[in-house]
Write a protein that holds these residues in place. Sequence first.
Motif, PDB file in Angstrom:
ATOM      1  N   TYR A 187      46.386  38.258  45.152  1.00  0.00           N
ATOM      2  CA  TYR A 187      45.181  37.639  45.422  1.00  0.00           C
ATOM      3  C   TYR A 187      44.496  38.169  44.063  1.00  0.00           C
ATOM      4  O   TYR A 187      44.499  39.460  43.915  1.00  0.00           O
ATOM      5  CB  TYR A 187      44.466  38.034  46.713  1.00  0.00           C
ATOM      6  CG  TYR A 187      45.018  37.442  47.819  1.00  0.00           C
ATOM      7  CD1 TYR A 187      45.922  37.959  48.717  1.00  0.00           C
ATOM      8  CD2 TYR A 187      44.414  36.255  48.108  1.00  0.00           C
ATOM      9  CE1 TYR A 187      46.230  37.253  49.938  1.00  0.00           C
ATOM     10  CE2 TYR A 187      44.816  35.506  49.283  1.00  0.00           C
ATOM     11  CZ  TYR A 187      45.841  36.316  50.250  1.00  0.00           C
ATOM     12  OH  TYR A 187      46.042  35.423  51.365  1.00  0.00           O
ATOM     13  N   GLN A 196      40.290  39.225  42.715  1.00  0.00           N
ATOM     14  CA  GLN A 196      39.068  39.563  43.495  1.00  0.00           C
ATOM     15  C   GLN A 196      38.161  39.898  42.374  1.00  0.00           C
ATOM     16  O   GLN A 196      38.498  40.779  41.570  1.00  0.00           O
ATOM     17  CB  GLN A 196      39.387  40.741  44.471  1.00  0.00           C
ATOM     18  CG  GLN A 196      38.156  41.339  45.107  1.00  0.00           C
ATOM     19  CD  GLN A 196      37.892  42.583  44.755  1.00  0.00           C
ATOM     20  OE1 GLN A 196      38.596  43.518  44.496  1.00  0.00           O
ATOM     21  NE2 GLN A 196      36.564  42.984  44.560  1.00  0.00           N
ATOM     22  N   GLN A 220      49.819  41.181  49.111  1.00  0.00           N
ATOM     23  CA  GLN A 220      49.882  41.226  50.565  1.00  0.00           C
ATOM     24  C   GLN A 220      51.340  40.630  51.149  1.00  0.00           C
ATOM     25  O   GLN A 220      51.724  39.419  50.632  1.00  0.00           O
ATOM     26  CB  GLN A 220      48.777  40.520  51.166  1.00  0.00           C
ATOM     27  CG  GLN A 220      48.716  40.655  52.791  1.00  0.00           C
ATOM     28  CD  GLN A 220      47.375  39.812  53.218  1.00  0.00           C
ATOM     29  OE1 GLN A 220      47.412  38.641  52.664  1.00  0.00           O
ATOM     30  NE2 GLN A 220      46.767  40.448  54.260  1.00  0.00           N
ATOM     31  N   TYR A 247      45.562  42.224  44.057  1.00  0.00           N
ATOM     32  CA  TYR A 247      46.164  42.726  45.044  1.00  0.00           C
ATOM     33  C   TYR A 247      47.409  41.870  45.646  1.00  0.00           C
ATOM     34  O   TYR A 247      47.633  40.742  45.262  1.00  0.00           O
ATOM     35  CB  TYR A 247      45.450  42.742  46.331  1.00  0.00           C
ATOM     36  CG  TYR A 247      43.970  43.397  46.221  1.00  0.00           C
ATOM     37  CD1 TYR A 247      42.902  42.691  45.295  1.00  0.00           C
ATOM     38  CD2 TYR A 247      43.869  44.674  46.585  1.00  0.00           C
ATOM     39  CE1 TYR A 247      41.863  43.401  45.083  1.00  0.00           C
ATOM     40  CE2 TYR A 247      42.691  45.364  46.213  1.00  0.00           C
ATOM     41  CZ  TYR A 247      41.563  44.685  45.777  1.00  0.00           C
ATOM     42  OH  TYR A 247      40.283  45.294  45.383  1.00  0.00           O
ATOM     43  N   LEU A 299      37.547  42.635  37.671  1.00  0.00           N
ATOM     44  CA  LEU A 299      38.667  41.845  38.271  1.00  0.00           C
ATOM     45  C   LEU A 299      39.862  42.819  38.690  1.00  0.00           C
ATOM     46  O   LEU A 299      40.234  43.447  37.992  1.00  0.00           O
ATOM     47  CB  LEU A 299      39.113  40.756  37.189  1.00  0.00           C
ATOM     48  CG  LEU A 299      40.135  39.418  37.686  1.00  0.00           C
ATOM     49  CD1 LEU A 299      41.591  39.877  37.903  1.00  0.00           C
ATOM     50  CD2 LEU A 299      39.509  38.930  38.983  1.00  0.00           C
ATOM     51  N   ASN A 300      40.038  42.470  39.831  1.00  0.00           N
ATOM     52  CA  ASN A 300      41.293  43.280  40.544  1.00  0.00           C
ATOM     53  C   ASN A 300      42.285  42.303  41.226  1.00  0.00           C
ATOM     54  O   ASN A 300      41.978  41.123  41.571  1.00  0.00           O
ATOM     55  CB  ASN A 300      40.707  44.218  41.679  1.00  0.00           C
ATOM     56  CG  ASN A 300      39.619  45.103  41.296  1.00  0.00           C
ATOM     57  OD1 ASN A 300      39.853  45.888  40.173  1.00  0.00           O
ATOM     58  ND2 ASN A 300      38.483  45.044  42.131  1.00  0.00           N
ATOM     59  N   ASP A 360      27.125  32.582  43.939  1.00  0.00           N
ATOM     60  CA  ASP A 360      28.136  33.239  44.497  1.00  0.00           C
ATOM     61  C   ASP A 360      29.158  32.875  43.458  1.00  0.00           C
ATOM     62  O   ASP A 360      29.596  31.797  42.717  1.00  0.00           O
ATOM     63  CB  ASP A 360      28.889  32.595  45.809  1.00  0.00           C
ATOM     64  CG  ASP A 360      28.074  33.170  46.781  1.00  0.00           C
ATOM     65  OD1 ASP A 360      28.074  32.989  48.273  1.00  0.00           O
ATOM     66  OD2 ASP A 360      26.662  33.774  46.628  1.00  0.00           O
ATOM     67  N   ARG A 407      31.319  40.006  47.090  1.00  0.00           N
ATOM     68  CA  ARG A 407      32.815  40.184  46.664  1.00  0.00           C
ATOM     69  C   ARG A 407      33.254  38.736  46.939  1.00  0.00           C
ATOM     70  O   ARG A 407      33.330  38.180  48.109  1.00  0.00           O
ATOM     71  CB  ARG A 407      33.527  41.095  47.208  1.00  0.00           C
ATOM     72  CG  ARG A 407      32.926  42.508  46.512  1.00  0.00           C
ATOM     73  CD  ARG A 407      32.699  42.833  45.602  1.00  0.00           C
ATOM     74  NE  ARG A 407      32.498  44.417  45.203  1.00  0.00           N
ATOM     75  CZ  ARG A 407      31.665  44.624  44.338  1.00  0.00           C
ATOM     76  NH1 ARG A 407      31.009  43.945  43.430  1.00  0.00           N
ATOM     77  NH2 ARG A 407      31.535  46.114  43.983  1.00  0.00           N
ATOM     78  N   GLN A 416      42.210  32.185  46.220  1.00  0.00           N
ATOM     79  CA  GLN A 416      42.883  31.643  47.503  1.00  0.00           C
ATOM     80  C   GLN A 416      44.086  32.042  47.788  1.00  0.00           C
ATOM     81  O   GLN A 416      45.004  31.837  48.887  1.00  0.00           O
ATOM     82  CB  GLN A 416      43.059  30.057  47.465  1.00  0.00           C
ATOM     83  CG  GLN A 416      44.095  29.553  46.540  1.00  0.00           C
ATOM     84  CD  GLN A 416      43.524  29.447  45.162  1.00  0.00           C
ATOM     85  OE1 GLN A 416      42.878  29.856  44.677  1.00  0.00           O
ATOM     86  NE2 GLN A 416      44.577  28.660  44.483  1.00  0.00           N
ATOM     87  N   PRO A 419      46.451  43.857  52.454  1.00  0.00           N
ATOM     88  CA  PRO A 419      46.703  43.960  50.949  1.00  0.00           C
ATOM     89  C   PRO A 419      46.603  45.170  50.539  1.00  0.00           C
ATOM     90  O   PRO A 419      46.175  46.337  50.860  1.00  0.00           O
ATOM     91  CB  PRO A 419      45.209  43.249  50.433  1.00  0.00           C
ATOM     92  CG  PRO A 419      44.833  42.593  51.534  1.00  0.00           C
ATOM     93  CD  PRO A 419      45.290  43.248  52.992  1.00  0.00           C
ATOM     94  N   PHE A 444      37.571  36.657  46.802  1.00  0.00           N
ATOM     95  CA  PHE A 444      38.967  36.490  46.329  1.00  0.00           C
ATOM     96  C   PHE A 444      39.181  34.974  45.972  1.00  0.00           C
ATOM     97  O   PHE A 444      38.748  34.125  46.085  1.00  0.00           O
ATOM     98  CB  PHE A 444      39.610  36.948  47.547  1.00  0.00           C
ATOM     99  CG  PHE A 444      39.363  38.351  47.903  1.00  0.00           C
ATOM    100  CD1 PHE A 444      38.351  38.717  48.773  1.00  0.00           C
ATOM    101  CD2 PHE A 444      40.252  39.299  47.690  1.00  0.00           C
ATOM    102  CE1 PHE A 444      38.189  40.033  49.364  1.00  0.00           C
ATOM    103  CE2 PHE A 444      40.095  40.755  48.161  1.00  0.00           C
ATOM    104  CZ  PHE A 444      38.963  40.892  48.845  1.00  0.00           C
TER     105      PHE A 444
END
Lengths: 107, 122
Positions: free
Chosen positions: A87, A89, A38, A36, A33-34, A1, A96, A100, A44, A98
């Motif tokens: 975040y 991701q 929130q 977000y 890589l994305n 992972d 998938r 922290q 998000p 994210f």
Amino acid sequence: DIQMAQSPSSLSASVGDRVTITCRASQNLANYLNWYQQKPGNAPKLLIFAASSLQSGVPSRFSGSGSGTDYTLTISSLQPEDFATYYCQQAYNTPRSFGQGTKVEIK
Amino acid sequence: QVQLQESGPGLVKPSQTLSLTCTVSGGSINSGSHYWTWIRQPAGEGLEWIGRIYIRGGTNYNPSLKSRITISEDTSKNQFSLNLSSVSAADTAVYYCARETISGSIWYFDLWGRGTLVTVSS
């Protein structure tokens, strides 16, 4: 992972400040890589995809950069509505994962 | 405008099965080029990817939860569902359903439900 690590975990900034958030992956993500945003009590919201592509409707003060294992989200001039948690991701493989989160607070 | 809405019990007893449904409105779950996903977030913590389904194409699950998860589809109702068995207090979280969309070669979560809080307690 794939493990994702963001820094800092939190920061205090003033309206108008330039803010930079860093995300480091445990392996090369090849720009998969994305980012977000929130806000409390909300889901998000996608800001940046493919490391540097701005999602439709997102203000241009948000930008993303990076390559390999290291990526950056920059807010060029912090606005009151930008106080939130951010975040990163990875979309390189499953599962998938994210970062922290980085909480941006008002100074 | 496509929208997602989670539904299900807000309280589940330990050792029982958590069951949630995500209803997709304003568009078809069969539209293709999307994964339909479950993500959860314990209070004050980060986001955890649970798993996803591609309509008539299969599922992918988080290995950390794989033995307890089932994600399924009901295309007649435009819904997909999550079952998480043998729950404990550690499964208490806000559960989100989300759509993962592809652009070029990258996938991203472009649409989210509002989330539903599930508490595991006796």
